[in-house]
Scaffold this active site. Structure first.
Site, short mmCIF file in Angstrom:
data_model
loop_
_atom_site.label_atom_id
_atom_site.label_comp_id
_atom_site.label_asym_id
_atom_site.label_seq_id
_atom_site.Cartn_x
_atom_site.Cartn_y
_atom_site.Cartn_z
N ARG A 123 12.06 15.82 36.34
CA ARG A 123 13.02 14.81 35.93
C ARG A 123 12.78 13.47 36.61
NH1 ARG A 123 17.68 16.36 34.52
NH2 ARG A 123 18.10 17.79 36.23
N TYR A 124 12.41 13.54 37.88
CA TYR A 124 12.20 12.32 38.66
C TYR A 124 10.72 11.96 38.66
CZ TYR A 124 16.90 13.28 40.50
OH TYR A 124 18.24 13.51 40.63
N CYS A 136 18.21 36.26 43.45
CA CYS A 136 18.76 35.77 44.71
C CYS A 136 19.24 36.97 45.51
CB CYS A 136 19.95 34.85 44.46
SG CYS A 136 19.49 33.38 43.55
N ARG A 145 22.62 27.57 37.78
CA ARG A 145 21.59 28.21 36.94
C ARG A 145 21.99 29.61 36.51
NH1 ARG A 145 17.84 26.00 40.83
NH2 ARG A 145 18.03 23.82 40.22
N ASP A 304 28.95 21.35 39.29
CA ASP A 304 28.41 21.09 37.95
C ASP A 304 29.36 21.69 36.91
OD1 ASP A 304 26.13 19.74 38.83
OD2 ASP A 304 25.07 21.63 39.17
N LYS A 348 20.91 13.16 40.20
CA LYS A 348 21.96 13.06 41.21
C LYS A 348 22.39 11.61 41.40
CE LYS A 348 19.95 16.99 43.65
NZ LYS A 348 18.76 17.14 42.77
C1 LIG Z 1 17.75 17.89 43.04
C2 LIG Z 1 16.53 17.82 42.29
C3 LIG Z 1 15.36 17.33 42.88
C4 LIG Z 1 15.30 16.86 44.32
O1 LIG Z 1 16.09 15.74 44.50
P1 LIG Z 1 16.18 15.00 45.91
O2 LIG Z 1 17.24 13.97 45.75
O3 LIG Z 1 14.82 14.41 46.17
O4 LIG Z 1 16.51 16.04 46.93
C5 LIG Z 1 14.23 17.27 42.10
N1 LIG Z 1 14.25 17.64 40.80
C6 LIG Z 1 15.36 18.09 40.20
C7 LIG Z 1 15.32 18.46 38.77
C8 LIG Z 1 16.54 18.20 40.93
O5 LIG Z 1 17.66 18.68 40.34
S1 SF4 Z 2 23.57 28.87 43.90
FE1 SF4 Z 2 22.52 30.14 42.35
S2 SF4 Z 2 20.34 29.95 42.84
FE2 SF4 Z 2 21.49 29.32 44.68
S3 SF4 Z 2 21.70 31.21 45.89
FE3 SF4 Z 2 23.55 31.02 44.65
S4 SF4 Z 2 23.10 32.25 42.83
FE4 SF4 Z 2 21.13 31.83 43.82
#
Ligand SMILES: *Cc1c(COP(=O)(O)O)cnc(C)c1O
Ligand code: SF4
Length: 398
Positions: A123-124, A136, A145, A304, A348
């Protein structure tokens, strides 16, 4: 009663053996035993806790959404007689998970539409999120997720490792790879090392990080062998996930210290959750305790808009109020950046209390943590159009 339990949350204690009075320490400390003996069924839960109707129905419904699983280590943090226990709310399903609101989504951060390769979210501009597994150690009921994690939901994660490595080799703009999932620390040391080694072989990848809740759910996994392996791949950073000060037990503190001693800089990502950490006192205890574990609070996430999470949602105004109560009142290192992951895939976005009262080309007017107002000029540099005053050098050298 509330007061004394709140006070004790700042000390590091062990909750072992808790609900497992007869277990041998050697087994308890074995991370594979912990995984094998996770609480995953209604019957197991009811052995230990008196469930409410909301929880019982939640468990029965969780089977085709997000699985129930809690490691014995983490389960021991649940207070038996407190139906509102902040640990319980994070991992025991509730019927409210089947409620939906029109704002909620199965993929609230729009990750699936930013995947050039299955399992790789780009994304970035300069960094990627690499979803290496869907498993997990325990499952958080608000997981962003949950559509893929645990294997119970509507979707499956099909990470294509070879295709992902090839993509990363070709995309020289990527300098930062974040391993997440799921939780990469559930892999064996060898499997994890093969991924790290492969990434380190790509010259333009400078920075590696792992997002993991394993040090919290399963501190036994942070073995000296794992730490020795990780430190071969520096710079390697880790973001852990702690929401409530009680999660920082002695065992967790020691696991975090092993990582820090292996040179892994540690950050924490918390999620603001109703009934868990949505008050300033709890959050202050949490962030100060994190510093004691050599973990720097990194992000505080607004929840989220994940389907079935509204019972855990806290208003953004409350999050801002909590940050306001920290800034100036405690160590700057202890204060996380509060962010909203913009719904639909905007990334973010920082959300801050309003410290800027006014700003134009002339000046900025700010207030401090006590509410005192200050002015700072934009053009306050000494004017260069004025002639330099004549300096009598003889005066200085005589
Ligand atoms: C959170 C995230 C990152 C990392 O973001 P930082 O601000 O650099 O910690 C990278 N890619 C995705 C898709 C994210 O959701
Ligand atoms: S937030 Fe989601 S990915 Fe992260 S530890 Fe919990 S269940 Fe696993």
């Amino acid at each position: 009663m509330q007061l004394s339990s709140a006070r004790s949350e700042k000390s590091f204690v062990t909750h072992t053996p808790g609900y497992w009075p007869d277990i041998e320490p050697a087994l308890w400390n074995d991370w594979k035993w912990q995984l094998k003996n996770r609480v995953t069924t209604l019957a197991q839960l009811e052995q230990h806790l008196a469930l409410s109707n909301e929880e019982r129905s939640g468990v029965l419904l969780s089977g085709n959404k997000l699985s129930l699983a809690v490691t014995p280590h983490f389960f021991n943090l649940i207070e038996r007689d407190n139906p509102d226990c902040p640990i319980r709310r994070q991992v025991i399903p509730r019927i409210e998970e089947s409620w939906t609101s029109p704002y909620e989504m199965s993929d609230p951060c729009g990750e699936d539409s930013h995947m050039p390769v299955p399992g790789l979210v780009h994304r970035y501009p300069d960094r990627v999120l690499f979803l290496v597994t869907d498993r997990c150690a325990s499952y958080c009921r608000y997981c962003t997720r949950s559509r893929v994690v645990s294997g119970a939901g509507e979707q499956e994660l099909h990470t294509d490792f070879e295709q992902a490595f090839r993509y990363l080799e070709e995309h020289t703009e990527v300098r930062d790879v974040l391993l997440s999932g799921g939780d990469a620390l559930l892999f064996s040391d060898d499997k994890l090392e093969s991924i790290l080694k492969r990434l380190r072989a790509i010259e333009h990848i400078e920075f590696l990080r792992i997002g993991s809740r394993v040090p919290i759910f399963l501190p036994q996994r942070i073995t000296p062998q794992l730490c020795a392996m990780l430190q071969k791949y520096h710079p390697l950073w880790m973001s852990v996930h702690v929401n409530h000060p009680r999660e920082l037990t002695i065992e967790v503190k020691q696991a975090l210290e092993r990582l820090a001693n292996a040179g892994v800089p540690l950050g924490n990502q918390s999620v603001l959750l109703r009934g868990v950490n949505d008050d300033a006192d709890t959050m202050r205890d949490l962030v100060q305790k994190l510093l004691m574990c050599r973990v720097r609070p990194y992000y505080l996430y607004q929840l989220d808009l994940i389907t079935g999470s509204s019972h855990l949602k806290v208003p953004v105004s409350k999050g801002i109020e909590i940050i306001e109560a920290l800034r100036g009142h405690t160590t700057g290192y202890a204060i996380p950046q509060y962010v909203i992951d913009a719904p639909g895939g905007g990334g973010k976005v920082p959300v801050n209390p309003g410290y800027t009262l006014f700003h134009d080309a002339e000046k900025i007017v700010i207030r401090n943590y006590e509410g005192k107002v200050f002015e700072y000029p934009e053009n306050g540099v000494a004017s260069v159009s004025k002639p330099m005053p004549k300096v009598d050098l003889d005066y200085f050298y005589s």
